[in-house]
Design an enzyme around this catalytic site. Structure first.
Site, PDB file in Angstrom:
ATOM      1  N   ASP A   1      -5.056   0.491  -9.018  1.00 51.30           N
ATOM      2  CA  ASP A   1      -6.757   0.112  -9.060  1.00 51.30           C
ATOM      3  C   ASP A   1      -7.414  -0.320 -10.580  1.00 51.30           C
ATOM      4  O   ASP A   1      -7.247  -0.970 -10.777  1.00 51.30           O
ATOM      5  CB  ASP A   1      -7.594   1.593  -8.501  1.00 51.30           C
ATOM      6  CG  ASP A   1      -7.013   1.315  -7.246  1.00 51.30           C
ATOM      7  OD1 ASP A   1      -6.457   1.188  -6.310  1.00 51.30           O
ATOM      8  OD2 ASP A   1      -7.511   2.726  -6.970  1.00 51.30           O
TER       9      ASP A   1
ATOM     10  N   SER B   1     -13.776   1.644  -6.656  1.00 53.44           N
ATOM     11  CA  SER B   1     -15.144   2.611  -7.596  1.00 53.44           C
ATOM     12  C   SER B   1     -14.479   3.233  -8.989  1.00 53.44           C
ATOM     13  O   SER B   1     -15.284   2.996  -9.755  1.00 53.44           O
ATOM     14  CB  SER B   1     -16.094   2.227  -6.620  1.00 53.44           C
ATOM     15  OG  SER B   1     -15.719   3.996  -5.667  1.00 53.44           O
TER      16      SER B   1
ATOM     17  N   LEU C   1     -12.388  -0.047  -2.128  1.00 53.52           N
ATOM     18  CA  LEU C   1     -12.334  -0.992  -2.925  1.00 53.52           C
ATOM     19  C   LEU C   1     -12.163  -0.725  -3.927  1.00 53.52           C
ATOM     20  O   LEU C   1     -12.654  -1.158  -5.599  1.00 53.52           O
ATOM     21  CB  LEU C   1     -13.778  -1.847  -2.967  1.00 53.52           C
ATOM     22  CG  LEU C   1     -13.979  -2.388  -1.123  1.00 53.52           C
ATOM     23  CD1 LEU C   1     -15.490  -3.174  -1.620  1.00 53.52           C
ATOM     24  CD2 LEU C   1     -12.318  -3.373  -1.131  1.00 53.52           C
TER      25      LEU C   1
ATOM     26  N   GLU D   1      -8.703  10.563 -13.305  1.00 51.86           N
ATOM     27  CA  GLU D   1      -9.391  10.867 -11.865  1.00 51.86           C
ATOM     28  C   GLU D   1      -8.168  12.142 -10.946  1.00 51.86           C
ATOM     29  O   GLU D   1      -8.466  12.942 -10.425  1.00 51.86           O
ATOM     30  CB  GLU D   1      -8.136   9.782 -11.086  1.00 51.86           C
ATOM     31  CG  GLU D   1      -9.376   8.107 -11.260  1.00 51.86           C
ATOM     32  CD  GLU D   1      -9.562   7.236  -9.874  1.00 51.86           C
ATOM     33  OE1 GLU D   1      -9.515   7.902  -8.817  1.00 51.86           O
ATOM     34  OE2 GLU D   1      -9.855   6.004 -10.334  1.00 51.86           O
TER      35      GLU D   1
ATOM     36  N   GLU E   1       1.502  -1.467   0.283  1.00 55.79           N
ATOM     37  CA  GLU E   1      -0.008  -0.551   0.442  1.00 55.79           C
ATOM     38  C   GLU E   1       0.961   1.761   0.201  1.00 55.79           C
ATOM     39  O   GLU E   1       1.870   0.971   0.518  1.00 55.79           O
ATOM     40  CB  GLU E   1      -0.405   0.022   1.204  1.00 55.79           C
ATOM     41  CG  GLU E   1      -2.998   0.494   0.998  1.00 55.79           C
ATOM     42  CD  GLU E   1      -2.997  -0.414  -0.061  1.00 55.79           C
ATOM     43  OE1 GLU E   1      -3.178  -0.515  -1.120  1.00 55.79           O
ATOM     44  OE2 GLU E   1      -3.166  -1.137   0.940  1.00 55.79           O
TER      45      GLU E   1
ATOM     46  N   TYR F   1      -4.309  11.437   0.847  1.00 56.52           N
ATOM     47  CA  TYR F   1      -3.890  11.324   0.279  1.00 56.52           C
ATOM     48  C   TYR F   1      -2.770  11.948  -1.238  1.00 56.52           C
ATOM     49  O   TYR F   1      -1.811  11.660  -0.612  1.00 56.52           O
ATOM     50  CB  TYR F   1      -4.374  10.482  -0.748  1.00 56.52           C
ATOM     51  CG  TYR F   1      -3.911   9.514  -1.453  1.00 56.52           C
ATOM     52  CD1 TYR F   1      -3.868   8.286  -1.976  1.00 56.52           C
ATOM     53  CD2 TYR F   1      -3.881   9.726  -3.273  1.00 56.52           C
ATOM     54  CE1 TYR F   1      -2.986   7.750  -2.671  1.00 56.52           C
ATOM     55  CE2 TYR F   1      -3.142   9.425  -3.762  1.00 56.52           C
ATOM     56  CZ  TYR F   1      -2.947   7.880  -3.954  1.00 56.52           C
ATOM     57  OH  TYR F   1      -2.856   7.240  -5.102  1.00 56.52           O
TER      58      TYR F   1
ATOM     59  N   THR G   1       2.807   2.392  -2.002  1.00 56.60           N
ATOM     60  CA  THR G   1       3.813   1.497  -3.184  1.00 56.60           C
ATOM     61  C   THR G   1       4.122   2.007  -4.476  1.00 56.60           C
ATOM     62  O   THR G   1       4.773   2.382  -5.309  1.00 56.60           O
ATOM     63  CB  THR G   1       4.221   0.118  -2.292  1.00 56.60           C
ATOM     64  OG1 THR G   1       3.171  -0.579  -2.700  1.00 56.60           O
ATOM     65  CG2 THR G   1       4.882  -0.216  -1.411  1.00 56.60           C
TER      66      THR G   1
HETATM   67  C1  GLA Z   1      -5.293   4.394  -4.018  1.00 55.01           C
HETATM   68  C2  GLA Z   1      -4.502   4.635  -5.027  1.00 55.01           C
HETATM   69  C3  GLA Z   1      -4.032   3.744  -4.939  1.00 55.01           C
HETATM   70  C4  GLA Z   1      -3.288   3.679  -4.313  1.00 55.01           C
HETATM   71  C5  GLA Z   1      -3.541   2.978  -2.575  1.00 55.01           C
HETATM   72  C6  GLA Z   1      -2.738   3.070  -1.893  1.00 55.01           C
HETATM   73  O1  GLA Z   1      -6.525   3.252  -3.573  1.00 55.01           O
HETATM   74  O2  GLA Z   1      -5.142   5.312  -6.420  1.00 55.01           O
HETATM   75  O3  GLA Z   1      -2.970   3.849  -6.733  1.00 55.01           O
HETATM   76  O4  GLA Z   1      -1.813   4.303  -4.279  1.00 55.01           O
HETATM   77  O5  GLA Z   1      -4.732   4.371  -2.366  1.00 55.01           O
HETATM   78  O6  GLA Z   1      -1.614   2.115  -1.712  1.00 55.01           O
END
Ligand code: GLA
Length: 326
Positions: A141, A95, A93, A129, A21, A191, A23
């Site tokens: 994702d 979405s 998850l 995004e 995560e 984030y 990473t």
């Molecule tokens: C979100 C981001 C991903 C990733 C995760 C953390 O889901 O969309 O690209 O950085 O956080 O691992």
């Protein structure tokens, strides 16, 4: 590809990230799998513009996806879109990524062209995004949604963009997600701030990416801790791959717990609701539990030994097929 370009249905799954995560945007390692829940987009040709429902939470996704596809040369024709899904939003998850992938597949199909290859399409979704919806994001994702396979996770090396399938043989154990109840709206969470911190760490360390960093302990706080998380999390991904290959599910559980501790203490992306949810999973007998996805809320992922009842509200997840036309 579907036979009737006049009415197309495309599905893209959500994902669970087993480990790895924060990473992906650091050229690191991740181990996600697509799940059997996701977003279905139905597209029907009509004379006029591309029309879709006001998307809950983010109406910029649709114009963004259309514009980015057109920029790659896809002549998206006028069509009416419907969007349906069984993936709860804001629970970590992925979405929004599933939506972007399903939209892209549907729009390419009505345009009667092959969609871009997975890496290009994943980049396109990340651009939608970040540049349209204001949320920076890595490739984790969309790649997980595109590369999903039944029974397998995928080890992603974000530096080489190599994707290696990993059999997810759990020997009767169950992986489950449990929503913490703290909604996670990425664009408003910390984030983007974490990504800025990683960029500052790079400048101070004089390296191209945190994949090259061996030790961040000379950095000022909290950058030292951020780098320590990224380095240790990459190591845990390969330890998890090895534990799965050896059928050592207890070790996998310990790695999930270690990942959680690192995300809580070093990367500081946990919140009280998530801590309570992790504790609830461990109290119910989980071999390991951790915050999953971008953090600051969302779902917890937990591993349970065979025959251990899942806690109330937990949903078992298993690897399913990737995005496709239906
Ligand atoms: C979100 C981001 C991903 C990733 C995760 C953390 O889901 O969309 O690209 O950085 O956080 O691992």
């Amino acid at each position: 590809m579907s036979m009737n370009p006049h009415r197309i249905r495309a599905f893209a799954p959500g994902r669970v990230n087993l480990i790895g995560e924060h990473t992906d945007y650091n050229d690191g390692l991740c181990l996600p799998f697509a799940i059997d829940r996701g977003v279905t987009v139905t597209a029907e040709l009509h004379d006029g513009e591309v029309l879709g429902p006001g998307l809950a939470g983010d109406e910029r996704f649709l114009p963004g996806t259309v514009a980015e596809l057109r920029r790659t040369g896809v002549e998206v024709p006028g069509c009416m879109l419907e969007i349906a899904g069984d993936l709860p939003q804001g629970t970590g998850l992925a979405s929004s990524s599933a939506l972007c992938v399903a939209l892209s597949l549907a729009l390419c199909a009505v345009a009667e062209v092959e969609p871009p290859r997975p890496i290009r399409l994943a980049r396109l979704c990340a651009t939608v995004e970040s540049e349209w919806a204001g949320q920076q994001t890595g490739l984790l994702d969309p790649l997980a949604a595109l590369l999903g396979e039944e029974g397998r996770a995928v080890r992603l090396d974000m530096r080489t963009l190599e994707a290696s399938p990993v059999d997810l043989d759990l020997h009767g154990h169950a992986l489950a997600v449990l929503d913490s109840g703290a909604p996670r709206k990425l664009a408003e969470s910390g984030y983007n701030e974490r990504r800025d911190e990683c960029r500052r760490a790079l400048e101070l360390l004089g390296v191209e990416s945190l994949r090259d960093a061996e030790d961040g302990s000379s950095l000022p706080a909290p950058l030292d801790r951020r780098v320590r998380h990224v380095i240790s999390e990459n190591e845990r991904v390969d330890a998890a791959v090895a534990a799965l290959a050896a059928g050592e599910l207890r070790t996998l559980g310990e790695l999930l717990n270690a990942s959680h501790a690192s995300l809580r203490d070093d990367y500081e992306v946990s919140v009280p609701e998530v801590e309570r949810t992790v504790e609830a999973c461990r109290g119910a007998g989980a071999l390991g539990a951790r915050i999953m996805g971008g953090g600051f809320g969302g779902s917890v992922l937990a591993l349970f030994a065979p025959a251990v009842p899942l806690p109330d509200g937990a949903v078992a997840v298993r690897p399913g097929r990737g995005a496709r036309l239906l």
